[in-house]
Design a protein around this motif. Sequence first.
Motif, mmCIF file in Angstrom:
data_model
loop_
_atom_site.group_PDB
_atom_site.id
_atom_site.type_symbol
_atom_site.label_atom_id
_atom_site.label_comp_id
_atom_site.label_asym_id
_atom_site.label_seq_id
_atom_site.Cartn_x
_atom_site.Cartn_y
_atom_site.Cartn_z
ATOM 1 N N VAL A 30 18.591 -48.736 -14.568
ATOM 2 C CA VAL A 30 19.950 -49.102 -14.975
ATOM 3 C C VAL A 30 20.540 -48.006 -15.854
ATOM 4 C CG1 VAL A 30 21.340 -50.747 -16.290
ATOM 5 C CG2 VAL A 30 19.568 -51.572 -14.732
ATOM 6 N N ARG A 31 19.736 -47.481 -16.798
ATOM 7 C CA ARG A 31 20.205 -46.408 -17.675
ATOM 8 C C ARG A 31 20.588 -45.176 -16.863
ATOM 9 N NH1 ARG A 31 15.751 -45.235 -20.653
ATOM 10 N NH2 ARG A 31 16.106 -47.042 -21.967
ATOM 11 N N GLN A 36 24.740 -41.637 -14.584
ATOM 12 C CA GLN A 36 25.336 -41.015 -13.401
ATOM 13 C C GLN A 36 26.790 -41.446 -13.251
ATOM 14 O OE1 GLN A 36 23.501 -42.212 -9.725
ATOM 15 N NE2 GLN A 36 24.782 -40.882 -8.492
ATOM 16 N N LEU A 37 27.054 -42.715 -13.425
ATOM 17 C CA LEU A 37 28.414 -43.233 -13.315
ATOM 18 C C LEU A 37 29.337 -42.585 -14.339
ATOM 19 C CD1 LEU A 37 30.282 -45.359 -11.964
ATOM 20 C CD2 LEU A 37 29.519 -46.959 -13.716
ATOM 21 N N GLN A 42 33.457 -38.353 -15.622
ATOM 22 C CA GLN A 42 33.801 -37.195 -16.452
ATOM 23 C C GLN A 42 34.096 -35.981 -15.576
ATOM 24 O OE1 GLN A 42 30.723 -35.896 -19.130
ATOM 25 N NE2 GLN A 42 32.166 -34.848 -20.436
ATOM 26 N N ARG A 43 33.291 -35.753 -14.536
ATOM 27 C CA ARG A 43 33.541 -34.612 -13.649
ATOM 28 C C ARG A 43 34.869 -34.759 -12.932
ATOM 29 N NH1 ARG A 43 28.011 -35.114 -12.859
ATOM 30 N NH2 ARG A 43 28.322 -36.380 -11.016
#
Length: 74
Positions: A30-31, A36-37, A42-43
């Motif tokens: 989950v972390r 990643q999300l 941000q990208r």
Amino acid sequence: MNITLSVDGQVAARAREAAQKLGKSLNQVVRDYLEQLAGTAQRGQQWAQFEQRCLQSNAQLGDWRFDRDEANAR
């Protein structure tokens, strides 16, 4: 930061088994997903800012033109 989630017991059990097959805890999976999300968002935001700067730029290339042969020269 701690986050509390509500998930069906069977879903949690299957997810825990899947995480174990990956050699990770459910918490780590989950972390990883949340990191990643957050990184993806941000990208995307950084790309949008870059695109805006490019569109608002007064930069000029002068007489330079794209040359396909030059770009592919080895």
